[in-house]
Enzyme design. Structure first.
Site, PDB file in Angstrom:
ATOM      1  N   THR A   1      -3.305  -2.816   6.233  1.00 30.87           N
ATOM      2  CA  THR A   1      -3.934  -3.165   7.508  1.00 30.87           C
ATOM      3  C   THR A   1      -3.100  -4.268   8.133  1.00 30.87           C
ATOM      4  O   THR A   1      -3.036  -5.386   7.603  1.00 30.87           O
ATOM      5  CB  THR A   1      -5.378  -3.636   7.299  1.00 30.87           C
TER       6      THR A   1
ATOM      7  N   LYS B   1      -8.540   0.599  13.024  1.00 35.50           N
ATOM      8  CA  LYS B   1      -8.955  -0.182  11.848  1.00 35.50           C
ATOM      9  C   LYS B   1      -9.476  -1.555  12.277  1.00 35.50           C
ATOM     10  O   LYS B   1     -10.426  -2.082  11.697  1.00 35.50           O
ATOM     11  CB  LYS B   1      -7.775  -0.317  10.877  1.00 35.50           C
TER      12      LYS B   1
ATOM     13  N   LYS C   1      -7.737 -12.094   7.723  1.00 37.14           N
ATOM     14  CA  LYS C   1      -6.481 -11.643   8.344  1.00 37.14           C
ATOM     15  C   LYS C   1      -6.772 -10.527   9.346  1.00 37.14           C
ATOM     16  O   LYS C   1      -6.261 -10.518  10.466  1.00 37.14           O
ATOM     17  CB  LYS C   1      -5.546 -11.171   7.222  1.00 37.14           C
TER      18      LYS C   1
HETATM   19  P1  NAP Z   1      -4.112  -6.726  -3.118  1.00 35.11           P
HETATM   20  O1  NAP Z   1      -4.847  -6.183  -4.286  1.00 35.11           O
HETATM   21  O2  NAP Z   1      -4.032  -8.191  -2.909  1.00 35.11           O
HETATM   22  O3  NAP Z   1      -2.615  -6.100  -3.184  1.00 35.11           O
HETATM   23  C1  NAP Z   1      -1.649  -6.479  -2.244  1.00 35.11           C
HETATM   24  C2  NAP Z   1      -0.358  -5.779  -2.595  1.00 35.11           C
HETATM   25  O4  NAP Z   1       0.656  -6.149  -1.661  1.00 35.11           O
HETATM   26  C3  NAP Z   1       0.172  -6.152  -3.981  1.00 35.11           C
HETATM   27  O5  NAP Z   1       0.803  -5.028  -4.546  1.00 35.11           O
HETATM   28  C4  NAP Z   1       1.179  -7.244  -3.632  1.00 35.11           C
HETATM   29  O6  NAP Z   1       2.158  -7.443  -4.624  1.00 35.11           O
HETATM   30  C5  NAP Z   1       1.781  -6.639  -2.382  1.00 35.11           C
HETATM   31  N1  NAP Z   1       2.472  -7.630  -1.562  1.00 35.11           N
HETATM   32  C6  NAP Z   1       1.907  -8.605  -0.808  1.00 35.11           C
HETATM   33  N2  NAP Z   1       2.847  -9.324  -0.186  1.00 35.11           N
HETATM   34  C7  NAP Z   1       4.039  -8.772  -0.530  1.00 35.11           C
HETATM   35  C8  NAP Z   1       5.384  -9.057  -0.196  1.00 35.11           C
HETATM   36  N3  NAP Z   1       5.697 -10.066   0.650  1.00 35.11           N
HETATM   37  N4  NAP Z   1       6.349  -8.310  -0.747  1.00 35.11           N
HETATM   38  C9  NAP Z   1       6.041  -7.294  -1.575  1.00 35.11           C
HETATM   39  N5  NAP Z   1       4.791  -6.964  -1.946  1.00 35.11           N
HETATM   40  C10 NAP Z   1       3.799  -7.700  -1.423  1.00 35.11           C
HETATM   41  O7  NAP Z   1      -4.664  -6.146  -1.754  1.00 35.11           O
HETATM   42  P2  NAP Z   1      -5.428  -4.758  -1.475  1.00 35.11           P
HETATM   43  O8  NAP Z   1      -6.889  -5.024  -1.530  1.00 35.11           O
HETATM   44  O9  NAP Z   1      -4.824  -3.669  -2.290  1.00 35.11           O
HETATM   45  O10 NAP Z   1      -5.060  -4.589   0.075  1.00 35.11           O
HETATM   46  C11 NAP Z   1      -3.836  -3.993   0.497  1.00 35.11           C
HETATM   47  C12 NAP Z   1      -3.962  -3.671   1.983  1.00 35.11           C
HETATM   48  O11 NAP Z   1      -5.047  -2.737   2.158  1.00 35.11           O
HETATM   49  C13 NAP Z   1      -4.284  -4.898   2.858  1.00 35.11           C
HETATM   50  O12 NAP Z   1      -3.634  -4.797   4.098  1.00 35.11           O
HETATM   51  C14 NAP Z   1      -5.805  -4.802   3.009  1.00 35.11           C
HETATM   52  O13 NAP Z   1      -6.236  -5.464   4.197  1.00 35.11           O
HETATM   53  C15 NAP Z   1      -6.004  -3.300   3.054  1.00 35.11           C
HETATM   54  N6  NAP Z   1      -7.340  -2.822   2.635  1.00 35.11           N
HETATM   55  C16 NAP Z   1      -7.962  -3.296   1.509  1.00 35.11           C
HETATM   56  C17 NAP Z   1      -9.232  -2.806   1.172  1.00 35.11           C
HETATM   57  C18 NAP Z   1      -9.990  -3.270  -0.058  1.00 35.11           C
HETATM   58  O14 NAP Z   1     -11.200  -2.970  -0.172  1.00 35.11           O
HETATM   59  N7  NAP Z   1      -9.366  -3.971  -1.008  1.00 35.11           N
HETATM   60  C19 NAP Z   1      -9.856  -1.841   1.966  1.00 35.11           C
HETATM   61  C20 NAP Z   1      -9.190  -1.364   3.090  1.00 35.11           C
HETATM   62  C21 NAP Z   1      -7.927  -1.857   3.403  1.00 35.11           C
HETATM   63  P3  NAP Z   1       1.833  -8.426  -5.877  1.00 35.11           P
HETATM   64  O15 NAP Z   1       1.062  -7.596  -6.866  1.00 35.11           O
HETATM   65  O16 NAP Z   1       3.163  -8.839  -6.382  1.00 35.11           O
HETATM   66  O17 NAP Z   1       1.026  -9.585  -5.329  1.00 35.11           O
END
Ligand code: NAP
Length: 292
Positions: free
Chosen positions: A95, A170, A238
């Site tokens: 997102t 979104k 965010k």
């Molecule tokens: P998360 O568990 O915190 O995972 C974030 C991922 O991004 C990790 O693999 C992290 O790597 C990677 N990352 C972040 N910064 C980076 C960088 N500078 N370079 C390379 N890799 C990087 O987050 P998530 O919940 O999966 O969310 C991921 C996306 O989906 C976000 O945009 C979020 O808003 C969206 N989303 C989440 C949900 C939910 O319910 N969780 C629902 C809908 C949408 P590391 O493991 O090394 O930190």
């Protein structure tokens, strides 16, 4: 298809698993490399960088935190663009900003690479089950090419317009759930303060006009006042920033969104940013860690 998956967090990890289950040839890369291990155990190849993962792939699925992170993994040194051949496709499930997405898509197009913005809704539960709602932007042709990937991870997939349209949709979703999380939290706090029988109340509410995904899936957190992930509060904040930027461009007042964003700022200052976003219930329950 040969698919590279970059970003194996709460959402990206299960997406990679579903692509393996669907029979795709999957290569994974995550900044914190240990997160690749469970996928490797299921048959995925591992790559040392986004560029290496993208070499020889037909498509790359990205799912990282924020706009600068996406720019870094796609266009930075050792990024996807250094490996993905012309004719490849990027499907971005992060997102991020709609305008930055349109800009990134244009830069990829100059290299012969297509892009579909495909942010998702449905929470960690939807990712685990492969039943995500997916909001898509991009050309008709790229959307069609992304079909096998999107069908492996989601069940309601909607093409809403050109690059950035999926991210704008979104943002709308995040605005709507902001008020829902905050008001379900306030309702739970009121019910507990009034001494109502909570299980019976939740059962009754779920059959009426207050029914919602948040009530069904997150009221339990709020009742217990514990907030396991889920979806990080900091990531939702965010998303509200993205939505408020869009609203400012359109000249729209967004009082509810601004109020919830302020509550989330307070919670992040008090150290609750890595909790599930249902922690907004801490505000009416006065468990923020700040003086009441
Ligand atoms: P998360 O568990 O915190 O995972 C974030 C991922 O991004 C990790 O693999 C992290 O790597 C990677 N990352 C972040 N910064 C980076 C960088 N500078 N370079 C390379 N890799 C990087 O987050 P998530 O919940 O999966 O969310 C991921 C996306 O989906 C976000 O945009 C979020 O808003 C969206 N989303 C989440 C949900 C939910 O319910 N969780 C629902 C809908 C949408 P590391 O493991 O090394 O930190």
């Amino acid at each position: 298809m040969r698919v590279a998956v970059i970003g194996l967090g709460t959402m990206g990890g299960p997406m990679a698993r579903h692509l393996i289950d669907a029979g795709h040839e999957v290569t994974v890369h995550n900044r914190t490399r240990e997160r690749e291990e469970p996928l490797a155990a299921l048959g995925a190849a591992r790559a040392g960088s986004p560029a290496e993962a993208a070499q020889g792939a037909d498509a790359v699925l990205t799912c990282v935190s924020d706009t600068p992170d996406l720019e870094h993994v796609l266009l930075g040194p050792g990024g996807v663009c250094d490996g993905l051949p012309s004719g490849g496709l990027v499907v971005d499930c992060s997102t991020v900003s709609p305008s930055a997405t349109a800009d990134i898509a244009a830069r990829l197009r100059e290299r012969g690479i297509g892009m579909v913005d495909a942010p998702v809704s449905g929470g960690s539960e939807g990712a685990e089950k492969g039943t995500l709602t997916i909001f898509c932007g991009g050309s008709e042709e790229d959307f069609a090419r992304a079909g096998d990937i999107l069908n492996a991870i989601g069940s309601r997939i909607t093409h809403l317009g050109p690059s950035g349209a999926g991210q704008t949709a979104k943002a709308v979703n995040q605005v709507m759930i902001a008020g829902t999380y905050a008001s379900v939290g306030e309702g739970i706090a009121l019910a507990q303060a009034a001494g109502l029988p909570i299980p019976e109340l939740l059962e009754a509410l779920s059959g009426g006009a207050a029914a919602s995904w948040v009530l069904t899936n997150r009221a339990g957190n709020m009742v217990e006042d514990t907030y396991p992930l889920g979806f990080k509060l900091a990531l939702h904040r965010k998303d509200l920033g993205i939505a408020l930027d869009e609203a400012a461009h359109a000249g729209l007042p967004m009082a509810v969104t601004e109020a919830v964003a302020a509550q989330e700022d307070e919670l992040m200052t008090a150290g609750h940013g890595d909790e599930d976003v249902s922690a907004v219930a801490r505000v009416p329950k006065r468990t923020t860690g700040q003086p009441a």
